[in-house]
Design a protein around this motif. Structure first.
Motif, PDB file in Angstrom:
ATOM      1  N   ILE A 310      -4.104 -10.441   9.583  1.00 12.63           N
ATOM      2  CA  ILE A 310      -5.033 -11.432   9.041  1.00 12.63           C
ATOM      3  C   ILE A 310      -4.918 -11.384   7.515  1.00 12.63           C
ATOM      4  N   ILE A 311      -4.392 -12.444   6.926  1.00 10.86           N
ATOM      5  CA  ILE A 311      -4.158 -12.482   5.475  1.00 10.86           C
ATOM      6  C   ILE A 311      -5.341 -13.156   4.794  1.00 10.86           C
ATOM      7  N   ARG A 312      -5.966 -12.409   3.872  1.00 13.35           N
ATOM      8  CA  ARG A 312      -7.094 -12.949   3.106  1.00 13.35           C
ATOM      9  C   ARG A 312      -6.844 -12.683   1.619  1.00 13.35           C
ATOM     10  N   GLY A 313      -7.894 -12.345   0.878  1.00 17.33           N
ATOM     11  CA  GLY A 313      -7.769 -12.330  -0.565  1.00 17.33           C
ATOM     12  C   GLY A 313      -7.457 -11.008  -1.221  1.00 17.33           C
ATOM     13  N   SER A 314      -7.327  -9.918  -0.452  1.00 18.46           N
ATOM     14  CA  SER A 314      -7.130  -8.615  -1.094  1.00 18.46           C
ATOM     15  C   SER A 314      -5.666  -8.272  -1.329  1.00 18.46           C
ATOM     16  N   THR A 315      -4.764  -9.154  -0.930  1.00 21.44           N
ATOM     17  CA  THR A 315      -3.339  -8.944  -1.209  1.00 21.44           C
ATOM     18  C   THR A 315      -2.791 -10.150  -1.967  1.00 21.44           C
ATOM     19  N   ALA A 316      -1.868  -9.868  -2.879  1.00 26.54           N
ATOM     20  CA  ALA A 316      -1.221 -10.932  -3.656  1.00 26.54           C
ATOM     21  C   ALA A 316       0.141 -10.437  -4.093  1.00 26.54           C
ATOM     22  N   ALA A 317       0.975 -11.364  -4.541  1.00 31.03           N
ATOM     23  CA  ALA A 317       2.303 -10.990  -5.014  1.00 31.03           C
ATOM     24  C   ALA A 317       2.191 -10.016  -6.169  1.00 31.03           C
ATOM     25  N   CYS A 318       3.090  -9.036  -6.196  1.00 29.29           N
ATOM     26  CA  CYS A 318       3.139  -8.077  -7.294  1.00 29.29           C
ATOM     27  C   CYS A 318       3.367  -8.828  -8.609  1.00 29.29           C
ATOM     28  N   SER A 319       2.721  -8.386  -9.694  1.00 25.59           N
ATOM     29  CA  SER A 319       2.805  -9.106 -10.969  1.00 25.59           C
ATOM     30  C   SER A 319       4.247  -9.262 -11.438  1.00 25.59           C
ATOM     31  N   SER A 320       5.062  -8.237 -11.269  1.00 25.53           N
ATOM     32  CA  SER A 320       6.470  -8.342 -11.674  1.00 25.53           C
ATOM     33  C   SER A 320       7.207  -9.339 -10.798  1.00 25.53           C
ATOM     34  N   HIS A 321       6.814  -9.405  -9.518  1.00 26.15           N
ATOM     35  CA  HIS A 321       7.436 -10.366  -8.598  1.00 26.15           C
ATOM     36  C   HIS A 321       7.028 -11.782  -8.989  1.00 26.15           C
ATOM     37  N   ARG A 322       5.758 -11.971  -9.395  1.00 29.99           N
ATOM     38  CA  ARG A 322       5.299 -13.301  -9.809  1.00 29.99           C
ATOM     39  C   ARG A 322       6.084 -13.780 -11.034  1.00 29.99           C
ATOM     40  N   LYS A 323       6.306 -12.873 -11.981  1.00 26.37           N
ATOM     41  CA  LYS A 323       7.055 -13.240 -13.191  1.00 26.37           C
ATOM     42  C   LYS A 323       8.494 -13.597 -12.853  1.00 26.37           C
ATOM     43  N   ALA A 324       9.063 -12.873 -11.882  1.00 26.48           N
ATOM     44  CA  ALA A 324      10.463 -13.093 -11.527  1.00 26.48           C
ATOM     45  C   ALA A 324      10.670 -14.456 -10.893  1.00 26.48           C
ATOM     46  N   VAL A 325       9.653 -14.952 -10.169  1.00 21.01           N
ATOM     47  CA  VAL A 325       9.801 -16.247  -9.501  1.00 21.01           C
ATOM     48  C   VAL A 325       9.117 -17.361 -10.287  1.00 21.01           C
TER      49      VAL A 325
END
Length: 327
Positions: A310-325
């Motif tokens: 169950i995917i909710r709000g406590s997980t998100a893309a890693c900050s370095s991964h967000r910058k890479a994409v």
């Protein structure tokens, strides 16, 4: 009349109908206490739970009581069995107060369980716990190892490579299945499992608070944690937030169980949902099948129920991964 009331499946429909009319007209009821003494059975099962205060067990117990009542059995609940649980259980069964045991507390010494007077052989027993316990015991559980691997893989798919864990209970010599699943996912992804990013736990909020204190003391911190259950995750969230750590901005967290508060906590918890109602129902039905003679006791039956991510709000893309994409 006696057979129609105590074993209606053994008489014809016409006979059952006539008996029902007679019972309604006379107000007759079965004396269950006298019947139990005569038959040497209590028509009652004992359910042992490690911590009744854990909300994980509320839905399970509702299913246990419902299934037992439908089959004509009562339920006794034992919460934390005390200093000498084996003797406590022996007293229960020797006094003919219960016919079988549904065990959610795997900390009990299973090799020293008592034998009830009416039962020649082992105690009618069904286990429902986190660990796959060898020894021919009947076990109804969820896919803890595979589900923990799936939870950890979710973090990896979000770009996290620095992942820690809040562990669960480990009893006897059996490894915790959720820890094994976490390790499986890390190994398959070629990631390092760091000892200083493993925080021991016991499925309580207090252990989550202790884990947060240890996390805060680290100079080199993980960007994500797999938590062995939702309660420990909530403990971690509350303590770390008090020290300025925001989830999922600073750390992504995924839990296990999907307890009732998980959807309404902030942030809403990403978690592995266990089918708790089905777990309680199937475990109870398995034990009652043993007591009713449908299944032989201790034949090593294993029933594994699937969990759901169950995917909710406590997980998100890693900050370095967000910058890479480019997010």
């Amino acid at each position: 009349m006696s057979r129609a009331l105590s074993a209606p499946e053994k008489v014809s429909g016409d006979t059952r109908a006539k008996v029902s009319e007679a019972v309604e007209a006379t107000g007759y009821t079965i004396n269950q206490a006298a019947r139990s003494l005569r038959m040497r059975e209590a028509r009652t099962i004992l359910v042992a739970i490690p911590n009744m205060g854990n909300p994980f067990y509320s839905t399970i117990m509702d299913a246990v009581v419902g299934e037992a009542a439908e089959r004509g059995y009562g339920v006794l609940v034992a919460n934390r069995l005390g200093n000498d649980p084996t003797q406590w259980l022996r007293d229960y069964f020797s006094s003919n107060r219960a016919d079988g045991l549904l065990l959610f507390d795997a900390s009990l010494e299973l090799g020293h369980l008592p034998e009830p007077p009416r039962q020649r052989g082992a105690l009618p027993l069904v286990l429902s716990c986190d660990e796959i316990i060898d020894g021919g015991f009947n076990l109804v559980t969820t896919d803890n190892r595979a589900a923990a691997e799936r939870a950890t893989r979710h973090l990896i798919e979000l770009g996290h490579t620095r992942i820690g864990q809040i562990g669960g209970r480990q009893v006897h010599q059996f490894p915790n299945e959720r820890t094994l699943g976490f390790q499986d996912a890390m190994r398959k992804a070629g990631l390092t499992t760091r000892p200083d990013w493993y925080f021991p736990g016991d499925h309580t909020m207090a252990c989550g608070i202790r884990a947060a204190d240890s996390y805060l003391a680290l100079e080199d911190r993980p960007t994500a944690l797999f938590c062995a259950n939702d309660e420990s995750m909530i403990g971690f969230l509350s303590r770390s937030r008090a020290h300025g750590i925001e989830c999922p901005r600073d750390i992504s967290l995924i839990g296990f169980d999907d307890i009732s508060i998980a959807e309404n906590y902030w942030p809403p918890l990403t978690t592995m949902r266990q089918p708790r109602h089905e777990l309680g129902r199937v475990a109870t039905a398995t034990l009652l099948d043993i007591l009713d003679g449908t299944t032989r006791p201790n034949q090593g039956l294993h029933v594994i129920l699937p969990s759901q991510l169950i995917i909710r709000g406590s997980t998100a893309a890693c900050s370095s991964h967000r910058k890479a994409v480019g997010q």
